[in-house]
Enzyme design. Structure first.
Site, mmCIF file in Angstrom:
data_model
loop_
_atom_site.group_PDB
_atom_site.id
_atom_site.type_symbol
_atom_site.label_atom_id
_atom_site.label_comp_id
_atom_site.label_asym_id
_atom_site.label_seq_id
_atom_site.Cartn_x
_atom_site.Cartn_y
_atom_site.Cartn_z
ATOM 1 N N ARG A 1 0.805 -1.229 0.000
ATOM 2 C CA ARG A 1 0.000 0.000 0.000
ATOM 3 C C ARG A 1 0.840 1.282 0.000
ATOM 4 N NH1 ARG A 1 -3.027 -3.359 3.599
ATOM 5 N NH2 ARG A 1 -4.953 -4.065 2.598
ATOM 6 N N LYS B 1 2.759 11.724 -10.320
ATOM 7 C CA LYS B 1 1.823 10.989 -11.167
ATOM 8 C C LYS B 1 2.522 9.742 -11.696
ATOM 9 C CE LYS B 1 -0.732 13.276 -14.130
ATOM 10 N NZ LYS B 1 -1.158 14.285 -15.137
ATOM 11 N N GLU C 1 8.537 19.179 -24.010
ATOM 12 C CA GLU C 1 7.927 19.445 -22.701
ATOM 13 C C GLU C 1 8.432 20.758 -22.116
ATOM 14 O OE1 GLU C 1 5.502 18.018 -21.168
ATOM 15 O OE2 GLU C 1 5.336 15.975 -21.948
ATOM 16 N N LYS D 1 6.514 23.377 -12.264
ATOM 17 C CA LYS D 1 5.707 22.227 -11.860
ATOM 18 C C LYS D 1 5.506 22.206 -10.348
ATOM 19 C CE LYS D 1 4.571 17.570 -13.010
ATOM 20 N NZ LYS D 1 4.822 16.431 -13.920
ATOM 21 N N GLU E 1 -4.660 17.033 -9.436
ATOM 22 C CA GLU E 1 -5.145 17.438 -10.748
ATOM 23 C C GLU E 1 -6.660 17.640 -10.771
ATOM 24 O OE1 GLU E 1 -4.908 15.786 -15.233
ATOM 25 O OE2 GLU E 1 -3.007 15.692 -14.148
ATOM 26 N N ARG F 1 -3.507 22.062 -12.111
ATOM 27 C CA ARG F 1 -2.505 21.111 -12.583
ATOM 28 C C ARG F 1 -2.860 20.526 -13.941
ATOM 29 N NH1 ARG F 1 0.344 16.311 -9.007
ATOM 30 N NH2 ARG F 1 1.640 15.458 -10.668
ATOM 31 N N ASN G 1 -1.263 19.609 -19.075
ATOM 32 C CA ASN G 1 -1.582 18.698 -20.168
ATOM 33 C C ASN G 1 -1.784 19.431 -21.494
ATOM 34 O OD1 ASN G 1 -1.672 16.117 -18.748
ATOM 35 N ND2 ASN G 1 -3.438 16.959 -17.686
ATOM 36 N N HIS H 1 -1.482 17.537 -24.698
ATOM 37 C CA HIS H 1 -1.432 16.107 -24.395
ATOM 38 C C HIS H 1 -2.682 15.345 -24.834
ATOM 39 C CE1 HIS H 1 2.094 17.292 -22.216
ATOM 40 N NE2 HIS H 1 2.299 16.094 -21.748
ATOM 41 N N HIS I 1 -1.587 12.274 -26.773
ATOM 42 C CA HIS I 1 -1.856 10.920 -26.288
ATOM 43 C C HIS I 1 -2.667 10.119 -27.300
ATOM 44 C CE1 HIS I 1 -1.241 11.814 -21.701
ATOM 45 N NE2 HIS I 1 -0.117 11.814 -22.388
ATOM 46 N N HIS J 1 6.753 10.196 -27.221
ATOM 47 C CA HIS J 1 5.863 11.047 -26.421
ATOM 48 C C HIS J 1 6.114 12.537 -26.668
ATOM 49 C CE1 HIS J 1 3.401 12.474 -23.128
ATOM 50 N NE2 HIS J 1 4.445 13.109 -22.627
#
Length: 382
Positions: free
Chosen positions: A128, A150, A192, A240, A250, A254, A258, A261, A265, A283
């Site tokens: 966990r 993330k 990025e 960031k 997010e 935040r 993206n 993205h 994606h 990417h």
């Protein structure tokens, strides 16, 4: 050690400590720094087949010199986005079990974004949640994926659909590792970096001129100038860190990270994550195309001047990045991929769009026809 920059990232919850990003040359050999955040006596070094032969032995030697009693094991995966799967995730858990990792164990993620995401997700799930130390070796990972917690793996239906928020215990970015990057991978990381410049005012209003700085230093960035790269990395990490502190999960600002993205994606997924084996966009390249498409959509919706999109496109081209959708991709198929994107909601497609001056916003309910027009190149410079 001289020449080291540090960026502090505030805790995202009472149970999570603040952490520090260390940026500079020679850090892969700094055993004291690498070991400083290891709480227990077990550590699993996770890397891939490209990075491990270059750096794994050095990192392990540094750790053993600093912590002679450390039970240290190594797990190496094949390289590439196509390997960021639930199967590989399970193999990392098996490696932790074989190590006998206890709840104070650590996972050390040595590699690019794929390694960082996979190793971080495994750390989030073992017992966990155990510590992860991110040791990024690609520019993309240094400025983005290693920071903020993330973690995820991909599914056949979409990118990063299974994952968790799991902040690292520390981030150690050795800028000399960038010298071993293939030029294509360096350029992918620069995509990025440009993203931060495009939306800088929304992230950190006191550094809204970052896009101007990138235009002025584009040649030095491509030339791997150590000082310029270190400054770019530190500034991106501060961007960031600022937004993660405001929105750790997010649910607000935040999501602005993206930018580009949603389109990117969709391209990656439709190509079957083939960019890492040379048959499609990787990417960073997909994000570069995605930013141009997002700028085109922003212009089509009256949110930004087309000239701002032209400026963005020009900078990306200077940095050797693609700015158009690869041949053979069906706009309708890309639209279907976007409907499964994590940023979609009950109201429909959501996009991160910009005003062309460093500001960005989440725009919901964008009509399919408008998106398809951009995908088909029916709007100016989309």
């Amino acid at each position: 050690m001289s020449g080291i920059a540090t960026v502090s990232v505030a805790a995202t919850a009472s149970s999570v400590p603040d952490y520090t990003i260390s940026i500079g040359p020679g850090l892969l050999d700094d055993g004291a720094l690498l070991a400083a955040s290891l709480r227990g006596r077990h550590a699993l070094l996770v890397s891939d087949a490209n990075v491990a032969p270059l750096y794994a032995q050095r990192v392990e030697a540094a750790l053993r010199a600093a912590r002679p009693g450390l039970a240290l094991s190594r797990w190496v995966m094949p390289a590439g986005e196509q390997e960021k799967t639930l199967t590989r995730f399970g193999e990392v858990l098996d490696a932790l079990a074989a190590l006998g990792a206890t709840r104070d164990a650590s996972v050390i993620a040595l590699g690019g974004g794929v390694v960082g995401d996979l190793a971080g997700f495994a750390a989030a799930c073992w017992m966990r949640g155990i510590d992860v130390v991110q040791v990024p070796t690609s520019l993309l990972a240094m400025v983005d994926s290693s920071v903020g917690g993330k973690t995820a793996v991909d599914l056949p239906t979409g990118k990063n659909l299974a994952g968790a928020f799991h902040p690292p215990r520390a981030v150690v970015a050795d800028t000399t590792a960038l010298r071993s990057l293939p030029p294509r991978e360096l350029r992918a990381g620069l995509a990025e970096v440009v993203k931060y410049g495009a939306i800088a005012t929304s992230l950190k209003p006191d550094d809204g001129a970052f896009l101007d700085w990138l235009e002025q230093h584009a040649d030095a960035l491509l030339g791997c100038d150590d000082a310029v790269l270190a400054e770019a990395i530190a500034r991106c990490c501060r961007f960031k860190a600022a937004v993660v502190a405001r929105d750790p999960f997010e649910r607000g600002d935040r999501a602005l990270l993206n930018f580009g993205h949603t389109f990117g994606h969709a391209i990656e997924t439709e190509q079957g994550y083939a960019g890492t084996i040379g048959d499609g966009l990787n990417h960073g390249e997909a994000v570069a195309v995605g930013m141009v498409l997002a700028a085109g959509l922003s212009s089509a919706l009256g949110l930004a001047d087309a000239s701002a999109g032209d400026r963005l496109r020009s900078l990306l081209q200077r940095l050797g990045l693609p700015v158009t959708i690869p041949d053979g991709l069906d706009p309708l198929a890309l639209l279907a991929r976007m409907r499964l994107d994590k940023k979609a909601d009950a109201a429909g497609l959501r996009f991160i769009l910009w005003d062309g001056r460093g500001g960005a916003s989440v725009v919901s309910g964008v009509a399919d026809d408008a998106v398809l027009a951009v995908l088909r190149g029916e709007t100016a410079h989309a």
